[in-house]
Design a protein around this motif. Sequence first.
Motif, PDB file in Angstrom:
ATOM      1  N   MET A 109       0.659  -1.210  -0.090  1.00 42.24           N
ATOM      2  CA  MET A 109      -0.067   0.059  -0.419  1.00 42.24           C
ATOM      3  C   MET A 109       1.206   0.863   0.126  1.00 42.24           C
ATOM      4  SD  MET A 109      -1.473  -0.045   3.379  1.00 42.24           S
ATOM      5  CE  MET A 109      -1.257  -1.573   4.442  1.00 42.24           C
ATOM      6  N   PHE A 110       0.287   2.347  -0.583  1.00 43.25           N
ATOM      7  CA  PHE A 110       0.578   3.751  -0.794  1.00 43.25           C
ATOM      8  C   PHE A 110      -0.085   4.478  -0.270  1.00 43.25           C
ATOM      9  CE2 PHE A 110       2.575   1.068  -3.352  1.00 43.25           C
ATOM     10  CZ  PHE A 110       4.458   1.434  -3.851  1.00 43.25           C
ATOM     11  N   TRP A 111       0.169   5.120   1.088  1.00 46.97           N
ATOM     12  CA  TRP A 111      -0.523   7.000   0.725  1.00 46.97           C
ATOM     13  C   TRP A 111       0.466   7.821   1.480  1.00 46.97           C
ATOM     14  CZ3 TRP A 111       2.099   3.010   4.647  1.00 46.97           C
ATOM     15  CH2 TRP A 111       2.397   3.082   5.756  1.00 46.97           C
ATOM     16  N   THR A 112      -0.282   9.010   1.603  1.00 50.34           N
ATOM     17  CA  THR A 112      -0.285  10.608   2.354  1.00 50.34           C
ATOM     18  C   THR A 112      -0.221  11.223   3.008  1.00 50.34           C
ATOM     19  OG1 THR A 112      -1.243  11.098   0.684  1.00 50.34           O
ATOM     20  CG2 THR A 112      -0.274  10.920  -0.675  1.00 50.34           C
ATOM     21  N   ASN A 113       0.828  11.209   3.945  1.00 45.94           N
ATOM     22  CA  ASN A 113       0.159  12.238   4.743  1.00 45.94           C
ATOM     23  C   ASN A 113       0.632  13.733   4.294  1.00 45.94           C
ATOM     24  OD1 ASN A 113      -0.552   9.745   6.521  1.00 45.94           O
ATOM     25  ND2 ASN A 113       2.438  10.269   7.734  1.00 45.94           N
ATOM     26  N   MET A 114      -0.314  14.394   4.914  1.00 51.25           N
ATOM     27  CA  MET A 114      -0.522  15.727   4.926  1.00 51.25           C
ATOM     28  C   MET A 114       0.313  16.697   5.687  1.00 51.25           C
ATOM     29  SD  MET A 114      -4.332  16.765   3.846  1.00 51.25           S
ATOM     30  CE  MET A 114      -5.363  16.268   5.017  1.00 51.25           C
ATOM     31  N   ASN A 125       5.564  21.989   4.544  1.00 52.95           N
ATOM     32  CA  ASN A 125       6.382  21.661   4.064  1.00 52.95           C
ATOM     33  C   ASN A 125       7.200  20.470   4.676  1.00 52.95           C
ATOM     34  OD1 ASN A 125       6.876  22.120   1.245  1.00 52.95           O
ATOM     35  ND2 ASN A 125       9.118  22.262   2.134  1.00 52.95           N
ATOM     36  N   ASP A 126       5.671  19.728   5.855  1.00 57.47           N
ATOM     37  CA  ASP A 126       6.247  18.196   6.084  1.00 57.47           C
ATOM     38  C   ASP A 126       5.335  17.176   5.808  1.00 57.47           C
ATOM     39  OD1 ASP A 126       3.776  19.378   7.367  1.00 57.47           O
ATOM     40  OD2 ASP A 126       4.468  18.862   9.568  1.00 57.47           O
ATOM     41  N   GLY A 127       4.550  17.640   4.186  1.00 61.24           N
ATOM     42  CA  GLY A 127       3.989  15.795   3.618  1.00 61.24           C
ATOM     43  C   GLY A 127       4.593  15.403   3.887  1.00 61.24           C
ATOM     44  N   ALA A 128       4.210  14.123   3.519  1.00 63.48           N
ATOM     45  CA  ALA A 128       4.602  12.757   3.077  1.00 63.48           C
ATOM     46  C   ALA A 128       4.212  11.593   2.641  1.00 63.48           C
ATOM     47  CB  ALA A 128       5.624  12.247   4.044  1.00 63.48           C
ATOM     48  N   PRO A 173       9.419  14.088   4.743  1.00 61.35           N
ATOM     49  CA  PRO A 173       8.927  15.051   5.200  1.00 61.35           C
ATOM     50  C   PRO A 173      10.117  16.411   4.325  1.00 61.35           C
ATOM     51  CG  PRO A 173       8.549  13.622   6.763  1.00 61.35           C
ATOM     52  CD  PRO A 173       9.202  13.104   5.709  1.00 61.35           C
ATOM     53  N   GLY A 174       9.796  17.283   4.517  1.00 57.63           N
ATOM     54  CA  GLY A 174      10.355  18.464   3.901  1.00 57.63           C
ATOM     55  C   GLY A 174      10.555  18.631   2.856  1.00 57.63           C
ATOM     56  N   ARG A 175      10.170  17.885   1.796  1.00 54.69           N
ATOM     57  CA  ARG A 175       9.852  17.719   0.576  1.00 54.69           C
ATOM     58  C   ARG A 175       9.307  18.939  -0.859  1.00 54.69           C
ATOM     59  NH1 ARG A 175      12.865  13.260  -2.819  1.00 54.69           N
ATOM     60  NH2 ARG A 175      13.741  14.355  -3.836  1.00 54.69           N
ATOM     61  N   ILE A 176       7.741  18.181   0.760  1.00 55.98           N
ATOM     62  CA  ILE A 176       6.877  18.639  -0.268  1.00 55.98           C
ATOM     63  C   ILE A 176       5.776  19.185   0.475  1.00 55.98           C
ATOM     64  CG2 ILE A 176       6.661  16.827  -2.222  1.00 55.98           C
ATOM     65  CD1 ILE A 176       4.910  15.156  -0.640  1.00 55.98           C
ATOM     66  N   ASN A 177       5.038  19.381   0.442  1.00 53.86           N
ATOM     67  CA  ASN A 177       4.422  20.349   1.686  1.00 53.86           C
ATOM     68  C   ASN A 177       2.744  19.888   1.776  1.00 53.86           C
ATOM     69  OD1 ASN A 177       2.641  22.313   2.159  1.00 53.86           O
ATOM     70  ND2 ASN A 177       2.825  24.190   1.096  1.00 53.86           N
ATOM     71  N   THR A 178       1.775  19.448   0.943  1.00 49.92           N
ATOM     72  CA  THR A 178       0.422  18.726   1.582  1.00 49.92           C
ATOM     73  C   THR A 178       0.255  18.135   0.736  1.00 49.92           C
ATOM     74  OG1 THR A 178      -0.076  21.154   2.511  1.00 49.92           O
ATOM     75  CG2 THR A 178      -2.164  19.298   2.596  1.00 49.92           C
TER      76      THR A 178
END
Length: 605
Positions: free
Chosen positions: A359-364, A370-373, A390-395
């Motif tokens: 499974m793959f999922w996003t955490n906002m 800018n700590d999404g993952a 975290p640190g490369r993308i926002n939400t």
Amino acid sequence: MSPVWQPPKNYRNRPVAVLGAGVLGRRIATDNCFTGCIWASAGYNVTIRDPSAQQRLDGIAYINENVKSYAQNTGQAPGTAAAFENVADAVADAWLVIEAVPEKITLKIDTFAELAVVAPDDCILASNSSSYKTSEMLEKVPAITKPRILNMHYYMPPQCMIVELMTDGFTTEGIFPFLAERSKEAATLPYIARKESTGFIFNRLWAAVKREALTILAEEVSVPEEIDSMWAEMFIKGRATPCKMMDGVGLDTVAFIESHYIKERGLSSAKTVDFLQKNYLDHGKLGLKSSDGGLYPPVQEHSNGPRVLVLDIGLSTAPPSMNSGEILEYTADGKFERVLFQSQAMPDGLAVDPASKRMFWTNMGIPGKNDGAVYSANLDGTDIYTVIAPGRINTPKQLTLDLVAKKVYFCDREGCRVYRCGFDGSNLETLISNCKANEGAEDWCVGIAVARNLGKFYWTQKGPSKGGKGRIFCANIKTPLGQDAASRTDVQCILGGLPEPIDLEVDEVSKLLYWTDRGEIPFGNSLNRIQLDEYGRPLTGSASAKPEILTRHLKEAIGLKLDTERGHIYLTDLGGNIYRCDLDGRRKEKIFSDDCRAFTGIAVL
């Protein structure tokens, strides 16, 4: 031991030659974008050969008039086109020659004999014939050339972008995956016949349907209008497919019915009842009712149906927290099974790769920080892996997978971007960038869907909350050459003025785009869909061109997952509800509800 086959040298800079500038020949030369572009629009230079000066002029005119519109879907700069009277001139440096001369076997035999002499030694030689096998064209071809010859049959593009590949009995195996990949580059869908056959896969299917339809008419059992209407209801609207339908009926029942036809019509049972008996029935493979499966492998069900994975964003917990999100597992009838992961930072998008069983999922994270993952893990909750730290993308919001290319697509809401990366997080690409000095909710990217066979990806920009300014966009999977995420010219707004569109799903077989909308009633908090055309854009000029509301009265609609195999759609909302309905929105039922939950993404196994 024969040497391993090698692709034609420097093929990307060599032309594709089409022999015959008739209607089909011109279409092959031009329709190489998704559902329409085959070679010129995929960036290859094309040569056509025809003895008729007028046909040559018409062929070049067709290419020049259409190739740019087709090339919108390939992301390639269109190739050039040139016409020749002489075969040798047309094929002089070609890496692929497609024979599309009139359906006269003697002419085809002579054509391949000439090609064996004048075409380059590494050139692939293909016949577009559906009437003759290429083995019937080899009478004057030397043995050394036969491994480079095959059938390569197209089905009247741009309406149908299928190409079938079939051996001449000598064709080297390496040619098939090579041509399949080149065909995919050109946005065609390749199918490979496992062995030589009189008629390709579809030709034989169509022959049986055509033959029986004429028999029905001849026996005055029905009329054309009723036959076509029934076909549309069963196979177009109902999306029934032959092999899955037989598995559904039961292969033992199929064999019983066929035995009756065999007896009544004096037919042979060798390739129907006897085939089923020997390969399936004797092994207990009866179809969906059998744990051993049937024509298809057994469907892996869990409890009373498929497994349902769903994300709880964590904002309805007591007390609410930015790090109390969970990944949960339910049965298809809404029975809670287990918590797979806890302490997630506002999880939102979820997708599953059945091949790797991950499974793959996003955490906002915290919006604006800018700590999404993005993460992945085994379906049993083990082996968690950080795809994007975290640190490369926002939400990051909704997430979807290209299972063929092994790519993860996801939207970044406050980041105003659409991203793509490998399953392991490698090669992170920005596909869309709406970043401006004063970006607002109208530029927020939220939902994402990929239609690989249509060559498109789609995303929602929800607009202000309940603002009625939501939009759905699409762009080509391949970014146009020389362009970037902020400047690409293939971006199209296909729907506007929506209440607040959120998650997306696309059914490529039926060309239907679905989305949830959490805007205000009467049009928001709904499940919607629209019919797409062969270019992946909404139909125009018909009743099907308008968006269709399938069901309403959701409570802050978010998650959406199609289960076309079982004929269901699963939905979630922030009100803590999980729903299931038919593909047309009917028979909606709430399979789970909990006021202390706030659901976002959903996946079905």
